[in-house]
Design a protein around this motif. Structure first.
Motif, PDB file in Angstrom:
ATOM      1  N   LEU A  53       5.176   3.847   0.673  1.00 35.07           N
ATOM      2  CA  LEU A  53       5.241   2.352   0.015  1.00 35.07           C
ATOM      3  C   LEU A  53       5.832   0.975   0.538  1.00 35.07           C
ATOM      4  O   LEU A  53       6.769   1.263   1.657  1.00 35.07           O
ATOM      5  CB  LEU A  53       6.188   2.296  -1.894  1.00 35.07           C
ATOM      6  N   CYS A  54       4.479   0.514   1.394  1.00 39.62           N
ATOM      7  CA  CYS A  54       4.696   0.180   2.788  1.00 39.62           C
ATOM      8  C   CYS A  54       4.215  -1.909   1.795  1.00 39.62           C
ATOM      9  O   CYS A  54       3.211  -1.950   1.257  1.00 39.62           O
ATOM     10  CB  CYS A  54       3.976   0.352   3.564  1.00 39.62           C
ATOM     11  N   LEU A  55       4.984  -2.590   2.364  1.00 36.81           N
ATOM     12  CA  LEU A  55       5.402  -4.246   2.391  1.00 36.81           C
ATOM     13  C   LEU A  55       4.085  -4.704   3.526  1.00 36.81           C
ATOM     14  O   LEU A  55       5.012  -4.630   4.804  1.00 36.81           O
ATOM     15  CB  LEU A  55       6.191  -4.411   2.095  1.00 36.81           C
ATOM     16  N   ARG A  56       3.145  -5.408   3.248  1.00 36.59           N
ATOM     17  CA  ARG A  56       2.515  -5.984   3.698  1.00 36.59           C
ATOM     18  C   ARG A  56       1.801  -7.503   3.494  1.00 36.59           C
ATOM     19  O   ARG A  56       1.938  -7.791   2.436  1.00 36.59           O
ATOM     20  CB  ARG A  56       0.923  -5.393   4.463  1.00 36.59           C
ATOM     21  N   SER A  57       1.642  -8.028   4.731  1.00 39.93           N
ATOM     22  CA  SER A  57       1.543  -9.308   4.580  1.00 39.93           C
ATOM     23  C   SER A  57       0.156  -9.445   5.481  1.00 39.93           C
ATOM     24  O   SER A  57      -0.039  -9.742   6.131  1.00 39.93           O
ATOM     25  CB  SER A  57       2.529 -10.799   4.597  1.00 39.93           C
ATOM     26  N   LEU A  58      -1.341  -9.804   4.718  1.00 40.73           N
ATOM     27  CA  LEU A  58      -2.208  -9.613   5.703  1.00 40.73           C
ATOM     28  C   LEU A  58      -2.343 -11.328   6.364  1.00 40.73           C
ATOM     29  O   LEU A  58      -3.066 -11.535   7.180  1.00 40.73           O
ATOM     30  CB  LEU A  58      -3.135  -9.020   5.168  1.00 40.73           C
ATOM     31  N   GLU A  59      -1.876 -11.259   5.038  1.00 42.41           N
ATOM     32  CA  GLU A  59      -2.325 -13.458   5.273  1.00 42.41           C
ATOM     33  C   GLU A  59      -1.352 -13.794   6.732  1.00 42.41           C
ATOM     34  O   GLU A  59      -2.406 -15.071   6.904  1.00 42.41           O
ATOM     35  CB  GLU A  59      -1.824 -14.175   4.368  1.00 42.41           C
ATOM     36  N   ILE A  60      -0.781 -13.371   6.374  1.00 42.12           N
ATOM     37  CA  ILE A  60       0.193 -13.556   8.339  1.00 42.12           C
ATOM     38  C   ILE A  60      -0.436 -12.378   9.063  1.00 42.12           C
ATOM     39  O   ILE A  60       0.820 -12.014  10.067  1.00 42.12           O
ATOM     40  CB  ILE A  60       1.545 -14.217   7.752  1.00 42.12           C
ATOM     41  N   ALA A  61      -1.429 -11.680   8.869  1.00 36.07           N
ATOM     42  CA  ALA A  61      -1.323 -10.989  10.155  1.00 36.07           C
ATOM     43  C   ALA A  61      -0.063  -9.690  10.126  1.00 36.07           C
ATOM     44  O   ALA A  61       0.035  -8.925  11.224  1.00 36.07           O
ATOM     45  CB  ALA A  61      -1.937 -10.743  11.618  1.00 36.07           C
ATOM     46  N   ASN A  62       0.149  -9.487   9.328  1.00 31.30           N
ATOM     47  CA  ASN A  62       2.147  -8.675   9.265  1.00 31.30           C
ATOM     48  C   ASN A  62       1.407  -7.006   8.470  1.00 31.30           C
ATOM     49  O   ASN A  62       0.893  -7.190   7.551  1.00 31.30           O
ATOM     50  CB  ASN A  62       3.092  -9.056   8.740  1.00 31.30           C
ATOM     51  N   SER A  63       1.032  -5.971   9.077  1.00 33.88           N
ATOM     52  CA  SER A  63       0.237  -4.945   8.138  1.00 33.88           C
ATOM     53  C   SER A  63       1.596  -4.275   7.782  1.00 33.88           C
ATOM     54  O   SER A  63       1.357  -3.273   7.190  1.00 33.88           O
ATOM     55  CB  SER A  63      -0.564  -3.955   9.430  1.00 33.88           C
ATOM     56  N   LEU A  64       2.664  -4.282   8.648  1.00 27.85           N
ATOM     57  CA  LEU A  64       3.771  -3.692   7.841  1.00 27.85           C
ATOM     58  C   LEU A  64       5.578  -4.627   7.807  1.00 27.85           C
ATOM     59  O   LEU A  64       5.865  -4.506   8.897  1.00 27.85           O
ATOM     60  CB  LEU A  64       3.803  -1.998   8.971  1.00 27.85           C
ATOM     61  N   ILE A  65       5.945  -5.450   7.114  1.00 28.35           N
ATOM     62  CA  ILE A  65       6.903  -5.701   6.634  1.00 28.35           C
ATOM     63  C   ILE A  65       8.242  -4.931   6.735  1.00 28.35           C
ATOM     64  O   ILE A  65       8.946  -5.313   7.602  1.00 28.35           O
ATOM     65  CB  ILE A  65       6.465  -6.872   5.783  1.00 28.35           C
TER      66      ILE A  65
ATOM     67  N   MET B 162       0.476  -0.901  -0.328  1.00 26.11           N
ATOM     68  CA  MET B 162      -0.013   0.035   0.235  1.00 26.11           C
ATOM     69  C   MET B 162       0.937   1.084  -0.251  1.00 26.11           C
ATOM     70  O   MET B 162       2.115   0.888   0.217  1.00 26.11           O
ATOM     71  CB  MET B 162      -0.544   0.106   1.285  1.00 26.11           C
ATOM     72  N   ARG B 163       0.179   2.708  -0.310  1.00 26.22           N
ATOM     73  CA  ARG B 163       0.761   3.540  -0.371  1.00 26.22           C
ATOM     74  C   ARG B 163      -0.180   4.841   0.724  1.00 26.22           C
ATOM     75  O   ARG B 163      -1.125   4.768   0.634  1.00 26.22           O
ATOM     76  CB  ARG B 163       0.792   4.249  -1.284  1.00 26.22           C
ATOM     77  N   ILE B 164       0.855   5.209   1.705  1.00 27.74           N
ATOM     78  CA  ILE B 164       0.768   6.304   2.474  1.00 27.74           C
ATOM     79  C   ILE B 164       1.113   7.342   1.584  1.00 27.74           C
ATOM     80  O   ILE B 164       2.259   8.002   2.030  1.00 27.74           O
ATOM     81  CB  ILE B 164       0.923   5.962   3.570  1.00 27.74           C
TER      82      ILE B 164
END
Length: 159
Positions: free
Chosen positions: A130-142, A111-113
């Motif tokens: 630019l934020c890398l995330r993985s909602l599948e593993i409940a990680n909203s900011l990697i 996502m982009r903020i």
């Protein structure tokens, strides 16, 4: 919940617990109850004025979210005009940012903020986070990085 409940809770925390929060997050101000005769856009405006007053009197940073209007669905980056219900909301906030999840950014799981405006500082709108995330593993900011974004000449036809 309503604004009076929030104020009462903050008063209790200050007086009884000696706790003075610096930040408060309200999930979607527009749906808070308010004791007013106003309806529609006037009601929304009154809500945002009360939230601003609460932030000023309690010296607290209030963070909230709102939905953008339908026109923003076809834009890569939101701007100050992408507000729902009442544009006067913008006159009651000090800073406004957008979370953009659109097109290939969505497909990549990121996502982009982006800044929409800041009342006290000039923030370049083309610089975004630019934020890398993985909602599948409940990680909203990697991870994240600051990027430069250009608004495309043509509007996206995103389905």
């Amino acid at each position: 919940a309503n604004i009076d409940d929030i104020e009462g809770t903050l008063d209790y925390l200050e007086e009884v617990e000696n706790f003075y929060p610096k930040v408060m997050i309200i999930d979607y101000v527009d749906i808070l109850d308010i004791t007013t005769k106003e309806q529609g856009r006037e009601r929304i405006n009154e809500l945002w004025k009360r939230i601003k007053r609460l932030a000023q009197t309690k010296k607290i940073c209030i963070i909230t979210v709102e939905q953008a209007n339908k026109g923003s669905n076809f834009k890569q980056t939101q701007d100050v005009g992408d507000v729902t219900e009442d544009k006067r909301k913008n006159s009651h906030v000090d800073a406004k940012f957008a979370i953009n999840v659109f097109g290939e950014v969505f497909d990549e799981g990121s996502m982009r903020i982006s800044p929409i405006f800041h009342r006290h500082f000039k923030i370049p709108k083309k610089k975004q986070l630019l934020c890398l995330r993985s909602l599948e593993i409940a990680n909203s900011l990697i991870d994240y990085e600051i990027i430069q974004v250009e608004e495309p000449k043509q509007k996206f036809n995103y389905k």
